[in-house]
Design an enzyme around this catalytic site. Structure first.
Site: not given
Lengths: 341, 341
Positions: B123, B125, B219, B225, B227
């Site tokens: 997201q 990126e 949350d 995450t 990778d």
């Protein structure tokens, strides 16, 4: 180490395309200042809360000094909390007739040994050290012991003199734990084509408590056995110590004087390590011919046999098949038990 | 990747003391010529028989070009044997508001996308790419999609326009497989605090076959995450393809046109990846407060609260607990299923 549950931070001392056993490689060594700087970065970020360190392949003397300095710093910091840091020093110099490191690395290892909790020289490291003293050199079978020979100044010809050398090492350098991997000395108890690993944890008055584990040699050339032995020993030693009430807070995880050699956590650890190794080596050896023939077949189809290519493909076939045999790493069946020296 | 059975060769593009999410680090990048040289070493030793490549974090444009060149070479060589090499390109630029790479890395990714078999933008990126075109910038929730926005020139505001963007990507760049990780767009089917992953494998005439997998957001701030998602996708994609007769020798492992979006190996793969991730993230989050409180307690005992130290300890607590939860990686329970877009 990870598959056995360790959170590991790797500080690479080289980035090579392949290990030097191939006889050719590209890539660079990490310099001594870079090693020191990386550890400083870990400290800066509060990422230096290690409870064990394994030092392995370091190809240059200055870089080895930098690695040793890290271990000495972590050891020093742990003095307030006995057992909170444990350094396994694998004095990697070579294997199977190949020297991996510069010659001036050897004396650095010598100076670091007294700071280590456990040292793990292999047979070649033994033989190479003996080359440093050519007049004393014996036949291959008799001259073993690495550092040991250098450090103990005991001439090692049989299991009894090996035992004396270990005793001298404990006394002189106060090394709590010693394991000599791949000992091949003749002994009435040892069948032909057997090897043994000899280990000892000293008592409070630095007496050796030595054990040996005899296991069948596998007639195959392997690559990476020293690293596998060292990595598994780290994890299994920790596990065996944690299974012994109170031991994890003892200095250098040294067992009570009342503990017999065969009941040492080190002995339990090495039994498990050898069990994993025997399974992985057996399976690697079984797959070796098949894989090699397939690759050599491709080579011949593509035009003639090329000696250099065959040598390189053999190097690859000799790599331990660790990933494929992870169950042997996680849950080995212990077959070979520690016995008294 | 190793715990799932892959023999992996790592070509490090940096050696840093810690990842850049900590905001401080020591260590060095590996230069573009060093990367090229390392690959040459692998070729020289016949160690370049890879069937998959995952490219991840590369902090500079020249180094990224060198990495891309390796992939392009391996792709070219595999043309004779369709399916024999598969490149997963994770266009790592940043995460959670932090840019990890130099700005000139972005156009290099753009030029490489058409050579990849599968791309995996996250997201951030997406959002970062949108920052490159400030006039078109939308609110956070609406402006997502990385590269996607750059490459498709479709304005993405909802799941329908996201689907159109994927279609444009397949058509224009002929990327066989696309996964957009962490999509958060409002949709009647999506509960509050849910995220989705959207994927597609194109048909022979470059039509998208898109699926989405909706899952509950956790949350908690995590690190790594992207990778984890990329590494698991490599292994699970291979596994799903190998479970489909004949597919492993199809070009880019593209499924027959008759295969429905929900039956794609890519969909099966991502279902398993998300199952592992949900388990590991849940367990990491559960342990996070305890670990952090313990470390902060030590900090306060040792004299006052130090904002910088707290920030660094929080970074450490955000690291995914992969080693501890290896069973969730090996045998996850699939809860969230692919549904049609």
């Amino acid at each position: 180490m990870q598959t056995l549950g360790c959170d590991v931070a790797a500080l690479n001392t080289v980035q090579f395309s392949n290990h030097t056993g191939y006889g050719q490689w590209t890539g660079n060594k990490v310099s001594a200042p870079e090693i020191t700087d990386l550890f400083q970065g870990l400290k800066n970020a509060y990422l230096d809360d290690f409870d064990m360190m394994l030092s392995g392949y370091v190809p240059g003397a200055e870089a080895l000094e930098a690695v040793g300095q890290i271990a000495v710093e972590l050891k020093g910091r742990a003095k307030k909390a006995p057992g909170s840091f444990f350094w396994v020093l694998d004095p990697v110099m070579g294997d199977n007739g190949n020297l991996y490191v510069a010659k001036d690395v050897v004396p650095v290892y010598r100076s670091l040994v007294s700071h280590a909790d456990l040292i793990l020289p292999n047979q070649f490291e033994a033989e190479y050290a003996s080359l440093l003293n050519p007049p004393e050199r014996e036949s291959n079978r008799q001259s073993l012991t690495p550092l040991l020979r250098l450090l103990s100044e005991v001439k090692i010809q049989d299991m009894a003199s090996l035992g004396r050398a270990i005793q001298v090492m404990h006394e002189r350098y106060c090394i709590p734990h010693i394991v000599i991997t791949s000992v091949s000395l003749n002994h009435p108890d040892h069948p032909d084509a057997s090897l043994s690993v000899v280990g000892s944890t000293m008592t409070s008055d630095r007496r050796a408590r030595a054990f040996k584990i005899v296991f069948p040699a596998i007639d195959c050339y392997f690559s990476g056995t020293g690293d596998m032995f060292a990595a598994l020993t780290v994890v299994r030693m920790r596990e065996a110590v944690w299974n012994t009430p109170g031991l994890s807070t003892a200095e250098s995880w040294r067992s009570d004087d009342a503990v017999d050699a065969l009941d040492l956590p080190l002995a339990k650890a090495v039994e498990k390590v050898l069990a994993s190794m025997h399974e992985v080596l057996t399976k690697t050896c079984e797959a070796m011919d098949i894989g090699l023939r397939r690759r050599l077949g491709e080579t011949q189809v593509n035009g003639g046999v090329d000696d250099k290519k065959i040598r390189l493909l053999k190097s690859k076939a000799a790599e331990l098949k660790l990933v494929r045999h992870v169950d042997s790493i996680r849950s080995p069946k212990v077959q070979f038990r520690a016995v008294r020296m």
